[in-house]
Design a protein around this motif. Sequence first.
Motif, mmCIF file in Angstrom:
data_model
loop_
_atom_site.group_PDB
_atom_site.id
_atom_site.type_symbol
_atom_site.label_atom_id
_atom_site.label_comp_id
_atom_site.label_asym_id
_atom_site.label_seq_id
_atom_site.Cartn_x
_atom_site.Cartn_y
_atom_site.Cartn_z
ATOM 1 N N LEU A 131 -7.087 -1.768 -5.599
ATOM 2 C CA LEU A 131 -5.626 -1.674 -5.653
ATOM 3 C C LEU A 131 -5.012 -1.941 -4.283
ATOM 4 O O LEU A 131 -5.601 -1.591 -3.255
ATOM 5 C CB LEU A 131 -5.198 -0.266 -6.091
ATOM 6 N N GLN A 135 -0.151 1.071 -4.257
ATOM 7 C CA GLN A 135 -0.519 1.515 -5.603
ATOM 8 C C GLN A 135 -1.594 2.590 -5.537
ATOM 9 O O GLN A 135 -1.563 3.553 -6.305
ATOM 10 C CB GLN A 135 -0.987 0.337 -6.456
ATOM 11 N N ALA A 170 -0.900 0.352 -11.278
ATOM 12 C CA ALA A 170 -2.187 0.888 -10.827
ATOM 13 C C ALA A 170 -3.060 1.273 -12.016
ATOM 14 O O ALA A 170 -4.248 0.937 -12.064
ATOM 15 C CB ALA A 170 -1.969 2.090 -9.906
#
Length: 181
Positions: A131, A135, A170
């Motif tokens: 990520l 996020q 996410a």
Amino acid sequence: MSPTDQQLLEQIRSPITRELGFRQLIETYQKRVYQVIRRLVLIHEDADDLTQNTFIKAYRYLDKFKGNSSIFTWLYRIATNEALTFLEKKKKRFSFSLDDHQEKLESYLDQPGSLDGDQIQIRLQKALLKLPEKQRLVFHLKYQEELTYEQMAEITGTSIGALKASYHHAIKKIEQYVLSE
């Protein structure tokens, strides 16, 4: 029994009990601050150093704490900023590309004893490394720290709508990574 934020602040603001109050603040919040940082940087030694830096900064700027939020929210913001700054400096210092940095952290996760937990936990950590930092931070705040969007907005200085969008993205990326493995 841990002292309340108000009790800690009263002790810290008094010249006579400042040191004692700050020691109690550390005892009260050290484990939680360490966990926040460890989730972002993964490596114990780095997390330990950054936890110390967080409390040094907190001590230095205690007079600027207005009490508009909880002490932990304030410490959380300092800790998060310390961790993100550390990661940025580390990438620049070692001229890592983002991919190289993620590969290095992933290989750390594969070492025996690097994290407590089973294969699912390691998979989740690897997914989190994929990520973008923002996020990853939002995921940690919402999912692992169980903060409200209002608390997260206060910590990050980001709008609630943007936080909700980041969390949603996410989750989708984590699901995609975990299901593709």
